[in-house]
Each structure stands twice: as structure tokens, then as C-alpha cells.
Design a protein around this motif. Structure first.
Motif, PDB file in Angstrom:
ATOM      1  N   THR A  78      21.745  29.670   3.612  1.00 22.02           N
ATOM      2  CA  THR A  78      22.211  28.480   4.323  1.00 22.02           C
ATOM      3  C   THR A  78      21.190  28.042   5.381  1.00 22.02           C
ATOM      4  OG1 THR A  78      23.411  29.922   5.829  1.00 22.02           O
ATOM      5  CG2 THR A  78      24.657  29.014   3.982  1.00 22.02           C
ATOM      6  N   ALA A  79      21.425  26.848   5.929  1.00 20.32           N
ATOM      7  CA  ALA A  79      20.471  26.265   6.879  1.00 20.32           C
ATOM      8  C   ALA A  79      20.467  26.963   8.235  1.00 20.32           C
ATOM      9  CB  ALA A  79      20.767  24.779   7.057  1.00 20.32           C
ATOM     10  N   SER A  80      21.512  27.742   8.527  1.00 18.09           N
ATOM     11  CA  SER A  80      21.578  28.481   9.796  1.00 18.09           C
ATOM     12  C   SER A  80      22.599  29.597   9.645  1.00 18.09           C
ATOM     13  CB  SER A  80      22.001  27.547  10.940  1.00 18.09           C
ATOM     14  OG  SER A  80      23.346  27.135  10.758  1.00 18.09           O
ATOM     15  N   GLY A  81      22.611  30.481  10.626  1.00 17.01           N
ATOM     16  CA  GLY A  81      23.636  31.523  10.638  1.00 17.01           C
ATOM     17  C   GLY A  81      25.019  30.915  10.785  1.00 17.01           C
ATOM     18  N   MET A  82      25.128  29.859  11.604  1.00 19.87           N
ATOM     19  CA  MET A  82      26.435  29.217  11.776  1.00 19.87           C
ATOM     20  C   MET A  82      26.920  28.610  10.462  1.00 19.87           C
ATOM     21  SD  MET A  82      27.145  30.180  14.628  1.00 19.87           S
ATOM     22  CE  MET A  82      28.779  29.777  14.083  1.00 19.87           C
ATOM     23  N   ALA A  83      25.994  28.030   9.695  1.00 22.17           N
ATOM     24  CA  ALA A  83      26.376  27.471   8.389  1.00 22.17           C
ATOM     25  C   ALA A  83      26.852  28.583   7.458  1.00 22.17           C
ATOM     26  CB  ALA A  83      25.207  26.710   7.775  1.00 22.17           C
ATOM     27  N   ALA A  84      26.313  29.779   7.633  1.00 20.70           N
ATOM     28  CA  ALA A  84      26.748  30.924   6.812  1.00 20.70           C
ATOM     29  C   ALA A  84      28.183  31.310   7.166  1.00 20.70           C
ATOM     30  CB  ALA A  84      25.797  32.109   7.011  1.00 20.70           C
ATOM     31  N   VAL A  85      28.466  31.386   8.470  1.00 22.84           N
ATOM     32  CA  VAL A  85      29.845  31.702   8.890  1.00 22.84           C
ATOM     33  C   VAL A  85      30.792  30.628   8.358  1.00 22.84           C
ATOM     34  CG1 VAL A  85      31.391  31.998  10.877  1.00 22.84           C
ATOM     35  CG2 VAL A  85      29.052  32.902  10.986  1.00 22.84           C
ATOM     36  N   ASP A  86      30.379  29.364   8.517  1.00 21.57           N
ATOM     37  CA  ASP A  86      31.263  28.266   8.120  1.00 21.57           C
ATOM     38  C   ASP A  86      31.427  28.159   6.607  1.00 21.57           C
ATOM     39  OD1 ASP A  86      32.995  26.322   9.244  1.00 21.57           O
ATOM     40  OD2 ASP A  86      31.684  24.745   8.481  1.00 21.57           O
ATOM     41  N   LEU A  87      30.470  28.667   5.867  1.00 25.00           N
ATOM     42  CA  LEU A  87      30.595  28.654   4.404  1.00 25.00           C
ATOM     43  C   LEU A  87      31.834  29.441   3.984  1.00 25.00           C
ATOM     44  CD1 LEU A  87      29.018  27.572   1.933  1.00 25.00           C
ATOM     45  CD2 LEU A  87      27.979  29.829   1.736  1.00 25.00           C
ATOM     46  N   LEU A  88      32.090  30.540   4.692  1.00 18.88           N
ATOM     47  CA  LEU A  88      33.280  31.341   4.388  1.00 18.88           C
ATOM     48  C   LEU A  88      34.543  30.713   4.969  1.00 18.88           C
ATOM     49  CD1 LEU A  88      32.076  35.020   4.954  1.00 18.88           C
ATOM     50  CD2 LEU A  88      32.683  33.941   2.793  1.00 18.88           C
ATOM     51  N   VAL A  89      34.436  30.217   6.201  1.00 22.90           N
ATOM     52  CA  VAL A  89      35.626  29.737   6.906  1.00 22.90           C
ATOM     53  C   VAL A  89      36.111  28.394   6.341  1.00 22.90           C
ATOM     54  CG1 VAL A  89      36.488  28.945   9.161  1.00 22.90           C
ATOM     55  CG2 VAL A  89      35.048  31.002   9.009  1.00 22.90           C
ATOM     56  N   SER A 235      25.161  22.706   2.602  1.00 21.03           N
ATOM     57  CA  SER A 235      24.663  23.522   3.713  1.00 21.03           C
ATOM     58  C   SER A 235      23.541  24.481   3.308  1.00 21.03           C
ATOM     59  CB  SER A 235      25.821  24.287   4.358  1.00 21.03           C
ATOM     60  OG  SER A 235      26.483  25.085   3.403  1.00 21.03           O
ATOM     61  N   THR A 236      22.997  24.280   2.112  1.00 20.20           N
ATOM     62  CA  THR A 236      21.931  25.187   1.661  1.00 20.20           C
ATOM     63  C   THR A 236      20.662  25.011   2.492  1.00 20.20           C
ATOM     64  OG1 THR A 236      21.493  23.509  -0.034  1.00 20.20           O
ATOM     65  CG2 THR A 236      22.682  25.471  -0.735  1.00 20.20           C
ATOM     66  N   GLY A 237      19.884  26.082   2.599  1.00 20.04           N
ATOM     67  CA  GLY A 237      18.693  26.098   3.444  1.00 20.04           C
ATOM     68  C   GLY A 237      17.496  25.415   2.795  1.00 20.04           C
ATOM     69  N   ALA A 238      16.525  25.065   3.615  1.00 23.59           N
ATOM     70  CA  ALA A 238      15.317  24.388   3.134  1.00 23.59           C
ATOM     71  C   ALA A 238      14.372  25.377   2.453  1.00 23.59           C
ATOM     72  CB  ALA A 238      14.601  23.722   4.306  1.00 23.59           C
ATOM     73  N   PRO A 239      13.643  24.922   1.393  1.00 23.59           N
ATOM     74  CA  PRO A 239      12.748  25.822   0.660  1.00 23.59           C
ATOM     75  C   PRO A 239      11.642  26.441   1.535  1.00 23.59           C
ATOM     76  CG  PRO A 239      13.066  23.778  -0.564  1.00 23.59           C
ATOM     77  CD  PRO A 239      13.749  23.604   0.758  1.00 23.59           C
ATOM     78  N   PHE A 240      11.049  25.641   2.421  1.00 21.91           N
ATOM     79  CA  PHE A 240       9.967  26.192   3.247  1.00 21.91           C
ATOM     80  C   PHE A 240      10.510  27.269   4.181  1.00 21.91           C
ATOM     81  CE2 PHE A 240       6.768  25.656   6.842  1.00 21.91           C
ATOM     82  CZ  PHE A 240       5.800  26.428   6.216  1.00 21.91           C
ATOM     83  N   ASP A 241      11.718  27.048   4.705  1.00 21.51           N
ATOM     84  CA  ASP A 241      12.358  28.070   5.541  1.00 21.51           C
ATOM     85  C   ASP A 241      12.576  29.352   4.738  1.00 21.51           C
ATOM     86  OD1 ASP A 241      12.400  26.175   7.506  1.00 21.51           O
ATOM     87  OD2 ASP A 241      14.569  25.877   7.517  1.00 21.51           O
ATOM     88  N   ALA A 242      13.012  29.183   3.484  1.00 22.67           N
ATOM     89  CA  ALA A 242      13.241  30.345   2.626  1.00 22.67           C
ATOM     90  C   ALA A 242      11.927  31.085   2.372  1.00 22.67           C
ATOM     91  CB  ALA A 242      13.873  29.915   1.304  1.00 22.67           C
ATOM     92  N   TRP A 243      10.872  30.326   2.172  1.00 25.95           N
ATOM     93  CA  TRP A 243       9.567  30.926   1.894  1.00 25.95           C
ATOM     94  C   TRP A 243       9.074  31.726   3.102  1.00 25.95           C
ATOM     95  CZ3 TRP A 243       4.505  30.674   3.621  1.00 25.95           C
ATOM     96  CH2 TRP A 243       3.516  31.125   2.736  1.00 25.95           C
ATOM     97  N   LEU A 244       9.213  31.133   4.294  1.00 26.93           N
ATOM     98  CA  LEU A 244       8.805  31.844   5.521  1.00 26.93           C
ATOM     99  C   LEU A 244       9.663  33.088   5.736  1.00 26.93           C
ATOM    100  CD1 LEU A 244       8.267  28.953   8.107  1.00 26.93           C
ATOM    101  CD2 LEU A 244       6.541  30.592   7.332  1.00 26.93           C
TER     102      LEU A 244
END
Ligand code: PLP
Length: 389
Positions: A78-89, A235-244
Motif C-alpha cells: 500500500t501507499a503508506s502504513g496507514m493505508a495498510a491498516v485501513d485496507l483491513l478496517v 490504495s496500492t503503492g507506487a512502483p518506484f517506492d516498491a523498488w526502493l
């Protein structure tokens, strides 16, 4: 994209998962795919990927690596940790009850309270180390139990296995936020959790230059449901962020080992110093959670907090004089940081709630990095000397 490291030891997965798996040119470092869209092979012939919100090869490689490290069936980035929490909630049915720790991450509390105020969920905040209070929260039949261990900033430890056993008896699912330790030190799924949440911003990336998150699920059906939902809400994360983040993940194990060795040395130093009233580090036998942490963790991590003997004036003097530690929020990077929870990370809580949670004005939190132990001790010594120690 899978490769021959899929069944290797965790250190090898972190270092080499997806390395030399490029079919086009044999690139050793996995390529970064930025394209938002993918050519169909022909009429009604989609390939593995069609659109970047739904799926991206670089992001999927990171997801697979993190899922393997956590021992899960798969993961969503996800794009952030908060987006990860919210993905479940956010995919809970309307009115579903959520149980969360009373001292969980401030952003998580803010999110849960906001969703509760909108009438989307019911919320119970409890001290999960108090078995009686937790059992009574379970009588409200929650759908989801969130766990954070060690907690922030007092490093309280919760017994993941016993929480999962109790929650599963009432058919509640358990999600553990593993941000503070990473899978190098703690694997909640092996202790019975259904999901692991990460702010990959912290240890998984480890270099304080990407905001990102992940949800790992133990069950493949749930992985598919989460992947679907992340595409639905976008809410998926950006590819460059994933690469880093994948590049950061390469050194997760040596970083964690070095950082927690530094943290242990710092904890011992602080504990012996006259200007320090109390040290909160699960690696110290004096810590209330030491026994549980020894059992469920493979080390004690690199986060700790301590209380100065003096009050807020001592805090100001310490911060002005401390060396090697930068005054900043966040954690988990290779550089050492110091934060003052009462005026920074936990300012929003209000003085009363802070007092209840045991977060005093003379408490400082450290994220210990990979600098030389000697420099860290000297830097802290400068701060402590300045506050009358
Ligand atoms: C930082 C953090 C989060 C939120 O993650 P972001 O990447 O900042 O959105 C959630 N939980 C914990 C424990 C954290 O430390």
C-alpha cells in the motif's frame, strides 16, 4: 515473478529474492516497471498485467518477498502504513466491532476513531496485557483485533499467541502491526495471527526515504480479497517506492542485528546513568515484558525509551546538547533519532490520556541506528551531562 530463492532461508530471501530473474536482459537488480498500462497479446488476450493500480511487477516482487519473510500466503503493498491498516478496517461490514490497544500508534487511533465517529465501525480500546479487560472486550464479539507489540513509546509487550487463541474462540480475526520489529525479529503469523501489518516506511525500507505499507495474510483467499479491495479503493503503492523498499529490504537482517546490538548497549548505558530515572527496553530483565519478548521474538529490536530524572527543563537541555541522535519523528532508519513523545508523536493524545498511558513529560524515545556504538554513547553522554547528570 518468482525465482529459485523462493524456498531459501529468510536472510537469503531478503538479500536475493528476485535477483537475476529478468528474462529480457539478465539484469541482476530487478527492473523497475513504471508503465501504467500493458499491451494485450491480442484480442481478448490480456497478459499477467493490464493496469498499474491493479498490479505491477515491481510491487508484486516486493509483496512476495515480504510475504515470504512473514511466512504468509501473500501480501498487498500500500501507499503508506496507514493505508495498510485501513485496507483491513475499511472492508469490514458496517458496524463491525474492532478491538485495538489503548496505546497503539497515534495515526491508527486517529483512523479508528474517525471511522467510529462516522458510524462505520464500533471501537473498543483496551490494555491487551490485562487479560480480564481483553476478555471483556471480546464479549462484544469483535470482527477484528489489532495488536501492536512492542508498543509505542513504552515498549509494552503483548503475548501474541494468547491474544490469538482468545480472539479465535469468538471468531475474531487478529492483525498484528509488526512495524517495530520486522519479520527478522518477530513473525506473528507463526504465533497464530491472521494478518501482519507494516509501515514499510520504517525497518523494511530502513533508509527514511519512502512512505509505504504492507498487509500480509496467512490465508490465500484473504490475500485475493485484500488485493481486490486495494484495487477497488486505489490504495496500492507506487512502483518506484516498491523498488526502493526492495533495495532497502536487501540489508534488513544485518541492519536489524547491528541496530539491536547498539540498542542493547545504549539501554545498559542509560540504565546505569544517574540522570536517567527509568529505561523501557524489552531486552533488559527489568522490563515487565522481558520474558514474553524472549519467548516470541528473536531479539529485542532497536527502539527504546527512557525517562530523565529532571522534568521538561532537563528534556530541553538534553535535546540541545545530545550528539549523534537527530530530533525527529519516525523510526527504523539507519540513522539514530530521538523524539519527545509528549510534544511530538503523542501530542495529539492530550495530557490526560498521556498520563493514563504512562507517557510522562520527561520521556524520550530513541530509534537506534547503525552508527558506531561508541559515538552513540558519547552523543547521549553529552545530552545527559547537560541536564545535570
Ligand atoms: C509509522 C507507523 C504506522 C503508519 O505508517 P505510515 O507509513 O507513516 O503511514 C503504523 N503503525 C506503526 C507502528 C508505525 O510506527
Amino acid at each position: 515473478m518468482t525465482d529459485d530463492k523462493a524456498d531459501s532461508c529468510p536472510e537469503t530471501i531478503a538479500a536475493a529474492f528476485g535477483v537475476a530473474s529478468d528474462p529480457a536482459f539478465g539484469a541482476v537488480a530487478p527492473p523497475l516497471y513504471l508503465s501504467t498500462t500493458y499491451e494485450f497479446a491480442g484480442f481478448e488476450q490480456p497478459r499477467a498485467y493490464d493496469y498499474g493500480r491493479a498490479g505491477n511487477p515491481t510491487r508484486d516482487l516486493l509483496a512476495e518477498a515480504i510475504a515470504k519473510l512473514e511466512g504468509g500466503a501473500g501480501a498487498v503493498i500500500t501507499a503508506s502504513g496507514m493505508a495498510a491498516v485501513d485496507l483491513l478496517v475499511s472492508r469490514l461490514p458496517a458496524g463491525a466491532q474492532v478491538v485495538a490497544p489503548h496505546d497503539c500508534y497515534g495515526g491508527t487511533i486517529r483512523l479508528l476513531k474517525a471511522r467510529a465517529e462516522l458510524g462505520q465501525i464500533g471501537l473498543r480500546l483496551v490494555d491487551q496485557a490485562d487479560a480480564g479487560a481483553f476478555a471483556s472486550a471480546l464479549r462484544e464479539r469483535p470482527r477484528l483485533v489489532l495488536v501492536e507489540t512492542p508498543s509505542n513509546p513504552l515498549m509494552r509487550i503483548v503475548d501474541i499467541r494468547s491474544i490469538c487463541t482468545m480472539a479465535h474462540e469468538v471468531q475474531a480475526e487478529v492483525a498484528v502491526d509488526n512495524t517495530f520489529l520486522s519479520p527478522a525479529i518477530q513473525q506473528p503469523l507463526a504465533l497464530g495471527a491472521d494478518y501482519v501489518i507494516h509501515s514499510t516506511t520504517k525497518y523494511l525500507n530502513g533508509h527514511s526515504d519512502v512512505i509505504g505499507g504492507a498487509v500480509v495474510a496467512a490465508d490465500a483467499v484473504q490475500v485475493e480479497a485484500l488485493r481486490h479491495w486495494a484495487n477497488v479503493v486505489g490504495s496500492t503503492g507506487a512502483p518506484f517506492d516498491a523498488w526502493l523498499t526492495l533495495r532497502g529490504l536487501r540489508t534488513l537482517f544485518p541492519r536489524m542485528e547491528w541496530q539491536q546490538a547498539n540498542a542493547m548497549a545504549v539501554a545498559h548505558y542509560l540504565e546505569s546513568h544517574a540522570a536517567v530515572a527509568k529505561v523501557h527496553y524489552p531486552g533488559l530483565p527489568s522490563h515487565a515484558g522481558h520474558a514474553v519478548a524472549s519467548r516470541q521474538q528473536r531479539g529485542f529490536g532497536a527502539m527504546l525509551s527512557f525517562e530523565l530524572v529532571g522534568g521538561i527543563e532537563a528534556v530541553k537541555c538534553f535535546i540541545a546538547a545530545v550528539g549523534c541522535f537527530t530530533l525527529a519523528e519516525s523510526l527504523g532508519g539507519v540513522e539514530s533519532l530521538v523524539a519527545h513523545p509528549a510534544t511530538m508523536t503523542h501530542a495529539d493524545m492530550g495530557a490526560e490520556a498521556r498520563a493514563l498511558a504512562g507517557i510522562s513529560d520527561n520521556l524520550l524515545r530513541l530509534s537506534v541506528g547503525i552508527e558506531a556504538e561508541q559515538d552513540l554513547i558519547v552523543g547521549l553522554g553529552q545530552g545527559l551531562a547537560a541536564c545535570g547528570g
